[in-house]
Design a protein around this motif. Sequence first.
Motif, PDB file in Angstrom:
ATOM      1  N   GLN A 166       1.158  -1.271  -0.528  1.00  0.00           N
ATOM      2  CA  GLN A 166      -0.078   0.332   0.002  1.00  0.00           C
ATOM      3  C   GLN A 166       0.688   1.332  -0.150  1.00  0.00           C
ATOM      4  OE1 GLN A 166      -2.520  -0.701   3.236  1.00  0.00           O
ATOM      5  NE2 GLN A 166      -3.793  -2.711   2.756  1.00  0.00           N
ATOM      6  N   ALA A 167       1.224   2.024  -1.406  1.00  0.00           N
ATOM      7  CA  ALA A 167       1.605   3.577  -0.901  1.00  0.00           C
ATOM      8  C   ALA A 167       3.053   2.717  -1.101  1.00  0.00           C
ATOM      9  CB  ALA A 167       0.887   3.892  -0.419  1.00  0.00           C
ATOM     10  N   SER A 168       2.762   1.678  -1.658  1.00  0.00           N
ATOM     11  CA  SER A 168       4.468   1.512  -2.136  1.00  0.00           C
ATOM     12  C   SER A 168       4.954   2.275  -2.399  1.00  0.00           C
ATOM     13  CB  SER A 168       4.798   0.248  -1.843  1.00  0.00           C
ATOM     14  OG  SER A 168       6.451  -0.111  -2.903  1.00  0.00           O
ATOM     15  N   PRO A 169       6.526   2.686  -2.629  1.00  0.00           N
ATOM     16  CA  PRO A 169       7.719   3.905  -3.409  1.00  0.00           C
ATOM     17  C   PRO A 169       7.575   3.216  -4.787  1.00  0.00           C
ATOM     18  CG  PRO A 169       8.759   3.524  -1.861  1.00  0.00           C
ATOM     19  CD  PRO A 169       7.149   2.758  -1.035  1.00  0.00           C
ATOM     20  N   ALA A 170       8.284   2.830  -5.840  1.00  0.00           N
ATOM     21  CA  ALA A 170       8.429   1.821  -7.004  1.00  0.00           C
ATOM     22  C   ALA A 170       9.347   2.325  -7.684  1.00  0.00           C
ATOM     23  CB  ALA A 170       7.208   1.830  -8.186  1.00  0.00           C
ATOM     24  N   ASP A 171       9.733   3.738  -7.479  1.00  0.00           N
ATOM     25  CA  ASP A 171      11.182   3.914  -8.192  1.00  0.00           C
ATOM     26  C   ASP A 171      11.005   5.600  -7.847  1.00  0.00           C
ATOM     27  OD1 ASP A 171      12.926   5.821 -10.675  1.00  0.00           O
ATOM     28  OD2 ASP A 171      12.068   4.089 -11.790  1.00  0.00           O
ATOM     29  N   GLN A 172      12.670   5.861  -7.197  1.00  0.00           N
ATOM     30  CA  GLN A 172      12.635   7.363  -6.419  1.00  0.00           C
ATOM     31  C   GLN A 172      13.203   8.009  -7.559  1.00  0.00           C
ATOM     32  OE1 GLN A 172      11.565   7.548  -3.950  1.00  0.00           O
ATOM     33  NE2 GLN A 172      11.917   5.761  -2.050  1.00  0.00           N
ATOM     34  N   PHE A 173      13.484   7.688  -8.410  1.00  0.00           N
ATOM     35  CA  PHE A 173      13.885   9.152  -9.650  1.00  0.00           C
ATOM     36  C   PHE A 173      13.219   9.763 -10.593  1.00  0.00           C
ATOM     37  CE2 PHE A 173      16.579  11.343 -12.990  1.00  0.00           C
ATOM     38  CZ  PHE A 173      17.206  11.761 -11.766  1.00  0.00           C
ATOM     39  N   GLN A 228      17.556   0.392  -7.867  1.00  0.00           N
ATOM     40  CA  GLN A 228      16.523   0.389  -6.627  1.00  0.00           C
ATOM     41  C   GLN A 228      15.054   0.520  -6.876  1.00  0.00           C
ATOM     42  OE1 GLN A 228      16.414   4.118  -4.481  1.00  0.00           O
ATOM     43  NE2 GLN A 228      18.849   3.412  -3.193  1.00  0.00           N
ATOM     44  N   ALA A 229      14.668   0.562  -8.651  1.00  0.00           N
ATOM     45  CA  ALA A 229      13.207   0.927  -8.846  1.00  0.00           C
ATOM     46  C   ALA A 229      12.850  -1.010  -9.372  1.00  0.00           C
ATOM     47  CB  ALA A 229      13.305   1.199 -10.047  1.00  0.00           C
ATOM     48  N   PHE A 230      11.804  -1.444  -9.215  1.00  0.00           N
ATOM     49  CA  PHE A 230      10.881  -2.590  -9.021  1.00  0.00           C
ATOM     50  C   PHE A 230      11.283  -2.752 -10.314  1.00  0.00           C
ATOM     51  CE2 PHE A 230       9.160  -2.128  -4.844  1.00  0.00           C
ATOM     52  CZ  PHE A 230       9.798  -2.340  -4.597  1.00  0.00           C
TER      53      PHE A 230
END
Length: 618
Positions: free
Chosen positions: A181-188, A268-270
């Motif tokens: 829930q509300a997970s980040p997937a790509d911080q850039f 880092q991205a999913f």
Amino acid sequence: MRHQLRICAVLISSAFFAQLGSELRAQKLAELKERFTKTEAMVPMRDGVRLNTDIYVPKNVKGLLPFVMMRTPYGAQRSAGNVFRDYFKDLENEGYIFVLQDIRGRYKSEGKFVMAHSPRDKSDPKATDESTDAYDTIDWLLKNVPDHNARVGVLGISYPGWLTVMAMLDPHPALKAVSPQASPADQFLGDDFHHNGAFRLSYGFEYVAMMETSNVNTNFKFDRYDTFEWYLRLGALSHVNPRYFKSKMPTWNDFVAHPNYDSFWQQQAFAPYLNRVTVPTLNVAGWFDQEDFYGPLKVYELLEKHDAKNQNFLVVGPWNHGGWAGGPGKKLGRISFDSDTGKYFREKVQAPWFAFHLKDKGTLKQPEALMFQTGTNRWVSHDQWPPRSRTDIRKLYFHPRGKLSFDAPEATSYDVVDSYTSDPRHPVPYRPRPVRPTYPGPEWQVWMVEDQRFVHERPDVLTWETEPLKEDITLAGGVLAKLFASTSGTDCDWIVRLIDVHPEHYAKDPTLGGFQLMISGEVFRARFRKSFEKPEPVVPDEVNDYTIDLHWTHHCFRKGHKIMVQVQSTWFPLIDRNPQKYLPNIFEAKESDFQTARQQIFRSALYSSHLVLPVLKN
């Protein structure tokens, strides 16, 4: 003197509420002892690091029970009082063994904390990550906690949501259901720290301070009430380390070392890892999530490509970040949704989801996509998301004198433009001042539903709007902004906001007459117009084509309302100030690098700036 008194008052107030919060948590934990038998265990991981794990076994529920687990960097004991009050309430009524765990290096756990640790190199048999830690924890629970039915569910919001995705990458066989829930997937590209390469200054700075000052949450202590003023006085980002962080914050150092979408961010991205659906997955997002809206939608989208067994589902409600976890969810700020949307989710969606998968209870009636349609304020089910077969793509064009129309422009002249001067020394605030800190400032929670009139008619904000609508227009799917634009500088930011303008005489709530509700807003850094990996300077005064993703929405612009679009080049301090002069690394900019720029938005037949809207068919 007055300034000193104000700072003193803020510090006293902060101390009072911190003490009050501590007392309330203690009270909640005492209440938990009446309902659960709690065990604290230091659970060993495969490399010998031990993680603090709190296990709550219900006292009044008999039989073999499943586990519901949440892993967190925010303190397992600290989180318990809050999650059991509302978030876990309907799950508790159903009956589970609850597990809360501190991840590596946080609170009572051993090991080193690494922010959003990249998935491990599987060729290294000794490598660990959050996926292996989740696996090892589940394995230990099965062997050491009695009276379970050998099934585990994992859930969490935000960072715990990200940890939930990590748990399902290589899941333990006992993991039978997850809800990231509300997970980040790509911080850039779209989550907490950057959007389309533009750095999210206030959140990035304050979150790093909170997470990496010590092993417990530690809020940065500002010496000014209005952080807009504080960040402006900070100046260039190059001042952060010498003045405050002293190169001791690993994540800030990563920001500085990786200004582009290089292998660091890509790993880092999913996207490289979500190439299969491993367990039934309930993705959850909020339309007004001020932190991670991109992430949960991207996780759903990536998994949907591989969902042959129909195990991947999506729920989006009218919530801010984690707003479904507590309270009724009937309002956000001044905006009412006419029903208890948070309570509905917890009782009618989340609880049945885990009961079905962990207890074989009931019949799963979860639609592919359960979306709250804002504007009409009702839940809508879709068997596909986005519902492309049910929408028409329509273009909403920019016209003279601030008009928006579905009619394409006819003017053929090259220089049919609207323009403004962008000055990074006098940026547009992203919410009304004073801008109090992200943590624990309450305005951060609701800024996305603030009345946008606080920047209307600024000379550095361009505005276009339709006439009052003669009928409802409902959007369902992805919205794009297509800008044809030029700048006199060699770099800049383009910020586009889609706004629902209420009628001046709004019968439902007269206090909202003329209210400007932002439906979507996004930033794009011009240097990345061709590639996020290899930025390029902009040629001054050259017209460029920018496609800006305003993301999915499900909103109905009601009859009598107006659709508004605004374009600007600063959004401060949410987004760091672009010097508007190309530099290889903005984190190394100097004060002398910042300059004003003339920005032009073209709206001719040749260069027809517009929005691309997925309009639901009647």
